[in-house]
Write a protein that holds these residues in place. Structure first.
Motif, mmCIF file in Angstrom:
data_model
loop_
_atom_site.group_PDB
_atom_site.id
_atom_site.type_symbol
_atom_site.label_atom_id
_atom_site.label_comp_id
_atom_site.label_asym_id
_atom_site.label_seq_id
_atom_site.Cartn_x
_atom_site.Cartn_y
_atom_site.Cartn_z
ATOM 1 N N LEU A 168 0.831 -1.200 0.000
ATOM 2 C CA LEU A 168 0.000 0.000 0.000
ATOM 3 C C LEU A 168 0.868 1.253 0.000
ATOM 4 N N GLU A 169 0.429 2.243 -0.747
ATOM 5 C CA GLU A 169 1.162 3.507 -0.812
ATOM 6 C C GLU A 169 1.311 4.109 0.581
ATOM 7 N N GLY A 170 2.508 4.562 0.897
ATOM 8 C CA GLY A 170 2.797 5.149 2.198
ATOM 9 C C GLY A 170 3.375 4.167 3.200
ATOM 10 N N ASN A 171 3.317 2.885 2.895
ATOM 11 C CA ASN A 171 3.841 1.866 3.818
ATOM 12 C C ASN A 171 5.191 1.317 3.393
ATOM 13 N N GLU A 172 5.761 1.848 2.320
ATOM 14 C CA GLU A 172 6.994 1.294 1.762
ATOM 15 C C GLU A 172 8.155 1.281 2.756
ATOM 16 N N GLU A 173 8.213 2.235 3.648
ATOM 17 C CA GLU A 173 9.315 2.326 4.614
ATOM 18 C C GLU A 173 8.917 1.838 6.002
ATOM 19 N N LYS A 174 7.836 1.097 6.087
ATOM 20 C CA LYS A 174 7.375 0.572 7.369
ATOM 21 C C LYS A 174 7.892 -0.850 7.581
ATOM 22 N N LEU A 175 7.761 -1.310 8.789
ATOM 23 C CA LEU A 175 8.141 -2.661 9.174
ATOM 24 C C LEU A 175 6.965 -3.240 9.940
ATOM 25 N N GLY A 176 6.517 -4.419 9.556
ATOM 26 C CA GLY A 176 5.425 -5.076 10.265
ATOM 27 C C GLY A 176 5.976 -5.924 11.401
ATOM 28 N N VAL A 177 5.503 -5.664 12.617
ATOM 29 C CA VAL A 177 5.945 -6.439 13.781
ATOM 30 C C VAL A 177 4.730 -7.081 14.446
ATOM 31 N N PHE A 178 4.910 -8.329 14.835
ATOM 32 C CA PHE A 178 3.872 -9.117 15.491
ATOM 33 C C PHE A 178 3.462 -8.477 16.811
ATOM 34 N N THR A 179 2.168 -8.384 17.067
ATOM 35 C CA THR A 179 1.715 -7.923 18.382
ATOM 36 C C THR A 179 0.742 -8.893 19.033
ATOM 37 N N GLY A 180 0.234 -9.853 18.254
ATOM 38 C CA GLY A 180 -0.685 -10.810 18.864
ATOM 39 C C GLY A 180 -1.093 -11.917 17.918
ATOM 40 N N ILE A 181 -1.518 -13.003 18.523
ATOM 41 C CA ILE A 181 -2.012 -14.154 17.770
ATOM 42 C C ILE A 181 -3.159 -14.779 18.558
ATOM 43 N N ASP A 182 -4.220 -15.101 17.840
ATOM 44 C CA ASP A 182 -5.393 -15.717 18.464
ATOM 45 C C ASP A 182 -5.846 -16.905 17.627
ATOM 46 N N ASN A 183 -6.509 -17.830 18.281
ATOM 47 C CA ASN A 183 -7.152 -18.965 17.601
ATOM 48 C C ASN A 183 -6.205 -19.735 16.688
ATOM 49 N N CYS A 184 -4.993 -19.927 17.130
ATOM 50 C CA CYS A 184 -4.011 -20.661 16.324
ATOM 51 C C CYS A 184 -4.229 -22.165 16.503
ATOM 52 N N LYS A 185 -4.276 -22.847 15.377
ATOM 53 C CA LYS A 185 -4.416 -24.304 15.391
ATOM 54 C C LYS A 185 -3.415 -24.889 14.407
ATOM 55 N N ILE A 186 -2.596 -25.823 14.874
ATOM 56 C CA ILE A 186 -1.696 -26.581 14.015
ATOM 57 C C ILE A 186 -2.409 -27.915 13.777
ATOM 58 N N ARG A 187 -2.732 -28.211 12.541
ATOM 59 C CA ARG A 187 -3.596 -29.352 12.253
ATOM 60 C C ARG A 187 -2.881 -30.539 11.623
ATOM 61 N N ARG A 188 -1.664 -30.314 11.095
ATOM 62 C CA ARG A 188 -0.934 -31.442 10.515
ATOM 63 C C ARG A 188 0.548 -31.135 10.485
ATOM 64 N N GLN A 189 1.340 -32.185 10.431
ATOM 65 C CA GLN A 189 2.787 -32.034 10.367
ATOM 66 C C GLN A 189 3.204 -31.631 8.964
ATOM 67 N N VAL A 190 4.227 -30.785 8.895
ATOM 68 C CA VAL A 190 4.826 -30.381 7.628
ATOM 69 C C VAL A 190 6.234 -30.950 7.614
ATOM 70 N N THR A 191 6.566 -31.634 6.527
ATOM 71 C CA THR A 191 7.855 -32.312 6.418
ATOM 72 C C THR A 191 8.551 -31.922 5.115
ATOM 73 N N PRO A 192 9.843 -32.251 4.994
ATOM 74 C CA PRO A 192 10.570 -31.907 3.767
ATOM 75 C C PRO A 192 9.848 -32.437 2.529
ATOM 76 N N GLY A 193 9.804 -31.599 1.505
ATOM 77 C CA GLY A 193 9.127 -31.948 0.268
ATOM 78 C C GLY A 193 7.731 -31.354 0.159
ATOM 79 N N ASP A 194 7.179 -30.892 1.295
ATOM 80 C CA ASP A 194 5.857 -30.270 1.260
ATOM 81 C C ASP A 194 5.941 -28.866 0.652
ATOM 82 N N THR A 195 4.865 -28.469 0.007
ATOM 83 C CA THR A 195 4.712 -27.103 -0.485
ATOM 84 C C THR A 195 3.585 -26.459 0.292
ATOM 85 N N LEU A 196 3.896 -25.356 0.968
ATOM 86 C CA LEU A 196 2.888 -24.632 1.737
ATOM 87 C C LEU A 196 2.200 -23.614 0.846
#
Length: 144
Positions: free
Chosen positions: A76-104
């Motif tokens: 987005l215009e005006g955000n070119e010199e910004k940095l996105g930093v994590f401030t929170g995470i909610d409702n996270c679910k890991i549902r399956r294992q990811v192994t070598p050879g997988d494409t996310l």
């Protein structure tokens, strides 16, 4: 809009071994994006996670989603010199294992972006199956 790895590195400051988005295959700046991460046995985290049974740490799937959200917002215009930093995470679910050879397949949908605070819904798919989902909150700060 599509972006290759070199173009992604012009948008976010992440570099090897922590750049977790290989390419963008769809993007509407500030709204949605679809990215790809090819997981190989050469990933440095597989050395210790786990010897003899390599599994991608779930938190790195979440980080890949956060990077995709940052790429979306930096478009987005005006955000070119910004940095996105994590401030929170909610409702996270890991549902399956990811192994070598997988494409996310990483999908992000921005739900809010106001006054430098963003919220997004993210999903990671492997072979069409949901591997991870999370709601992310982040702040856009000045890089300098």
């Amino acid at each position: 809009m599509e972006l290759n790895n070199i173009e992604i590195q012009k948008i976010i400051p992440h570099r090897y071994p922590f750049l977790l988005v290989d390419k963008i295959i769809e993007m509407e700046a500030g709204k949605t994006a679809v990215g790809i991460k090819n997981v190989t046995i050469n990933e440095p985290f597989f050395q210790g996670h786990f010897p003899g049974k390599p599994i991608m740490p779930g938190v790195l799937m979440v980080e890949a989603l956060a990077q995709l959200a940052a790429i979306t917002c930096m478009g987005l215009e005006g955000n070119e010199e910004k940095l996105g930093v994590f401030t929170g995470i909610d409702n996270c679910k890991i549902r399956r294992q990811v192994t070598p050879g997988d494409t996310l397949r990483l999908e992000i949908e921005m739900t809010t972006l106001r006054r430098g605070i963003g919220k997004a819904e993210g999903k990671v798919f492997v072979e069409g199956k949901l591997a991870c989902s999370a709601n992310l909150t982040f702040a856009l700060i000045d890089r300098e």
